[in-house]
Design a protein around this motif. Structure first.
Motif, PDB file in Angstrom:
ATOM      1  N   MET A   1      36.162  51.086  46.350  1.00 13.15           N
ATOM      2  CA  MET A   1      35.804  51.702  47.524  1.00 13.15           C
ATOM      3  C   MET A   1      36.467  50.008  48.407  1.00 13.15           C
ATOM      4  SD  MET A   1      33.965  53.697  50.142  1.00 13.15           S
ATOM      5  CE  MET A   1      33.520  54.765  48.343  1.00 13.15           C
ATOM      6  N   ILE A   2      36.739  50.196  48.928  1.00 10.70           N
ATOM      7  CA  ILE A   2      36.689  48.359  50.379  1.00 10.70           C
ATOM      8  C   ILE A   2      35.268  48.855  51.289  1.00 10.70           C
ATOM      9  CG2 ILE A   2      37.289  47.036  51.908  1.00 10.70           C
ATOM     10  CD1 ILE A   2      40.072  47.639  49.392  1.00 10.70           C
ATOM     11  N   ARG A   3      34.983  48.774  51.791  1.00 14.55           N
ATOM     12  CA  ARG A   3      34.129  48.562  53.406  1.00 14.55           C
ATOM     13  C   ARG A   3      33.384  47.761  53.897  1.00 14.55           C
ATOM     14  NH1 ARG A   3      27.958  51.595  53.061  1.00 14.55           N
ATOM     15  NH2 ARG A   3      27.626  51.604  55.638  1.00 14.55           N
ATOM     16  N   PHE A   4      33.835  48.026  55.274  1.00  7.50           N
ATOM     17  CA  PHE A   4      33.493  46.867  56.644  1.00  7.50           C
ATOM     18  C   PHE A   4      33.013  46.943  57.688  1.00  7.50           C
ATOM     19  CE2 PHE A   4      34.559  44.015  60.239  1.00  7.50           C
ATOM     20  CZ  PHE A   4      34.107  43.017  59.878  1.00  7.50           C
ATOM     21  N   GLY A   5      31.221  47.553  57.588  1.00  7.43           N
ATOM     22  CA  GLY A   5      30.483  48.000  58.097  1.00  7.43           C
ATOM     23  C   GLY A   5      30.693  50.048  57.733  1.00  7.43           C
ATOM     24  N   THR A   6      31.174  49.993  59.155  1.00 10.38           N
ATOM     25  CA  THR A   6      30.757  51.741  58.914  1.00 10.38           C
ATOM     26  C   THR A   6      32.500  51.986  58.445  1.00 10.38           C
ATOM     27  OG1 THR A   6      31.380  52.613  60.695  1.00 10.38           O
ATOM     28  CG2 THR A   6      28.872  52.184  60.867  1.00 10.38           C
ATOM     29  N   SER A   7      32.779  51.165  58.489  1.00 11.51           N
ATOM     30  CA  SER A   7      34.676  51.589  58.081  1.00 11.51           C
ATOM     31  C   SER A   7      35.210  51.217  56.754  1.00 11.51           C
ATOM     32  CB  SER A   7      35.279  50.894  58.592  1.00 11.51           C
ATOM     33  OG  SER A   7      35.282  50.797  60.250  1.00 11.51           O
ATOM     34  N   ILE A   8      35.912  52.588  55.887  1.00 14.23           N
ATOM     35  CA  ILE A   8      35.937  52.513  54.786  1.00 14.23           C
ATOM     36  C   ILE A   8      37.719  52.921  54.228  1.00 14.23           C
ATOM     37  CG2 ILE A   8      33.955  52.864  53.599  1.00 14.23           C
ATOM     38  CD1 ILE A   8      34.908  55.594  53.306  1.00 14.23           C
ATOM     39  N   ARG A   9      37.892  52.046  52.792  1.00 13.96           N
ATOM     40  CA  ARG A   9      38.959  52.214  52.222  1.00 13.96           C
ATOM     41  C   ARG A   9      39.483  53.033  51.263  1.00 13.96           C
ATOM     42  NH1 ARG A   9      42.733  49.533  49.782  1.00 13.96           N
ATOM     43  NH2 ARG A   9      45.514  50.493  50.050  1.00 13.96           N
ATOM     44  N   LEU A  10      39.558  54.145  50.669  1.00 13.87           N
ATOM     45  CA  LEU A  10      39.486  54.552  49.754  1.00 13.87           C
ATOM     46  C   LEU A  10      40.609  53.639  48.299  1.00 13.87           C
ATOM     47  CD1 LEU A  10      38.653  58.347  49.992  1.00 13.87           C
ATOM     48  CD2 LEU A  10      37.326  56.001  49.798  1.00 13.87           C
ATOM     49  N   THR A  11      40.120  53.100  47.217  1.00 12.71           N
ATOM     50  CA  THR A  11      41.651  53.144  46.562  1.00 12.71           C
ATOM     51  C   THR A  11      41.919  54.232  45.887  1.00 12.71           C
ATOM     52  OG1 THR A  11      39.589  52.753  44.725  1.00 12.71           O
ATOM     53  CG2 THR A  11      39.767  50.672  46.043  1.00 12.71           C
ATOM     54  N   SER A  12      43.194  53.923  45.180  1.00 10.15           N
ATOM     55  CA  SER A  12      43.887  54.797  44.653  1.00 10.15           C
ATOM     56  C   SER A  12      43.031  55.375  43.743  1.00 10.15           C
ATOM     57  CB  SER A  12      45.472  54.293  43.886  1.00 10.15           C
ATOM     58  OG  SER A  12      45.215  53.418  43.017  1.00 10.15           O
ATOM     59  N   ASP A  13      42.139  54.776  42.872  1.00 15.77           N
ATOM     60  CA  ASP A  13      41.342  55.181  41.659  1.00 15.77           C
ATOM     61  C   ASP A  13      40.031  55.644  42.723  1.00 15.77           C
ATOM     62  OD1 ASP A  13      42.093  53.808  40.086  1.00 15.77           O
ATOM     63  OD2 ASP A  13      41.823  52.207  39.839  1.00 15.77           O
ATOM     64  N   ASP A  14      39.857  55.553  43.688  1.00 15.90           N
ATOM     65  CA  ASP A  14      38.796  56.599  44.345  1.00 15.90           C
ATOM     66  C   ASP A  14      39.323  57.664  44.544  1.00 15.90           C
ATOM     67  OD1 ASP A  14      36.839  54.488  44.300  1.00 15.90           O
ATOM     68  OD2 ASP A  14      37.286  53.473  46.026  1.00 15.90           O
ATOM     69  N   GLN A  15      40.509  57.658  44.974  1.00 18.47           N
ATOM     70  CA  GLN A  15      41.317  58.719  45.356  1.00 18.47           C
ATOM     71  C   GLN A  15      41.878  59.593  44.092  1.00 18.47           C
ATOM     72  OE1 GLN A  15      44.966  57.331  47.454  1.00 18.47           O
ATOM     73  NE2 GLN A  15      43.391  57.329  49.303  1.00 18.47           N
ATOM     74  N   LYS A  16      41.558  59.071  42.876  1.00 19.74           N
ATOM     75  CA  LYS A  16      42.266  60.520  41.843  1.00 19.74           C
ATOM     76  C   LYS A  16      41.269  60.353  41.592  1.00 19.74           C
ATOM     77  CE  LYS A  16      45.815  57.341  40.921  1.00 19.74           C
ATOM     78  NZ  LYS A  16      46.720  56.672  39.659  1.00 19.74           N
ATOM     79  N   ARG A  17      39.918  60.145  41.392  1.00 14.55           N
ATOM     80  CA  ARG A  17      39.027  60.335  40.872  1.00 14.55           C
ATOM     81  C   ARG A  17      37.880  61.752  42.408  1.00 14.55           C
ATOM     82  NH1 ARG A  17      35.903  55.950  40.927  1.00 14.55           N
ATOM     83  NH2 ARG A  17      34.877  56.304  42.554  1.00 14.55           N
ATOM     84  N   LEU A  18      38.259  61.388  43.001  1.00 17.27           N
ATOM     85  CA  LEU A  18      37.588  62.077  44.080  1.00 17.27           C
ATOM     86  C   LEU A  18      38.810  63.501  44.307  1.00 17.27           C
ATOM     87  CD1 LEU A  18      36.526  61.060  47.154  1.00 17.27           C
ATOM     88  CD2 LEU A  18      34.843  62.106  45.767  1.00 17.27           C
ATOM     89  N   GLN A  19      39.772  63.484  44.255  1.00 18.97           N
ATOM     90  CA  GLN A  19      40.723  64.658  43.717  1.00 18.97           C
ATOM     91  C   GLN A  19      40.761  65.442  42.441  1.00 18.97           C
ATOM     92  OE1 GLN A  19      45.000  63.756  44.422  1.00 18.97           O
ATOM     93  NE2 GLN A  19      45.260  65.916  44.061  1.00 18.97           N
ATOM     94  N   LEU A  20      40.050  64.628  41.300  1.00 23.13           N
ATOM     95  CA  LEU A  20      39.865  65.298  39.921  1.00 23.13           C
ATOM     96  C   LEU A  20      38.537  66.052  40.252  1.00 23.13           C
ATOM     97  CD1 LEU A  20      40.945  62.586  37.353  1.00 23.13           C
ATOM     98  CD2 LEU A  20      41.636  64.851  37.671  1.00 23.13           C
ATOM     99  N   LEU A  21      37.779  65.636  40.422  1.00 21.71           N
ATOM    100  CA  LEU A  21      36.399  66.246  41.111  1.00 21.71           C
ATOM    101  C   LEU A  21      35.905  67.556  41.584  1.00 21.71           C
ATOM    102  CD1 LEU A  21      33.562  63.190  41.734  1.00 21.71           C
ATOM    103  CD2 LEU A  21      33.270  64.821  39.227  1.00 21.71           C
TER     104      LEU A  21
END
Length: 67
Positions: A1-21
């Motif tokens: 996850m890339i974070r700048f202040g309150t904005s975030i961007r989910l990486t493809s690995d983050d998206q895959k992990r959340l989808q698997l969960l």
């Protein structure tokens, strides 16, 4: 996850992990609040009281973004 202040961007690995969960593709999550809302919704849906549900809730809670 890339974070700048309150904005975030989910990486493809983050998206895959959340989808698997959760079984749901995390779409439109671009802020800390949106991420925490997604986690709260999914935790509530999967909180069944079974050992598997409790484990999933713990894993999802670990994904929460601290302010």
């Amino acid at each position: 996850m890339i974070r700048f202040g309150t904005s975030i961007r989910l990486t493809s690995d983050d998206q895959k992990r959340l989808q698997l969960l959760t079984g749901v593709k995390p779409v439109g999550i671009n802020s800390v609040d949106a991420m925490n809302r997604f986690i709260a919704q999914q935790s509530q849906q999967h909180h069944t009281g079974t050992p598997e549900g409790k484990l999933l809730t713990l894993l999802l809670d670990d994904e929460r973004v601290q302010d």
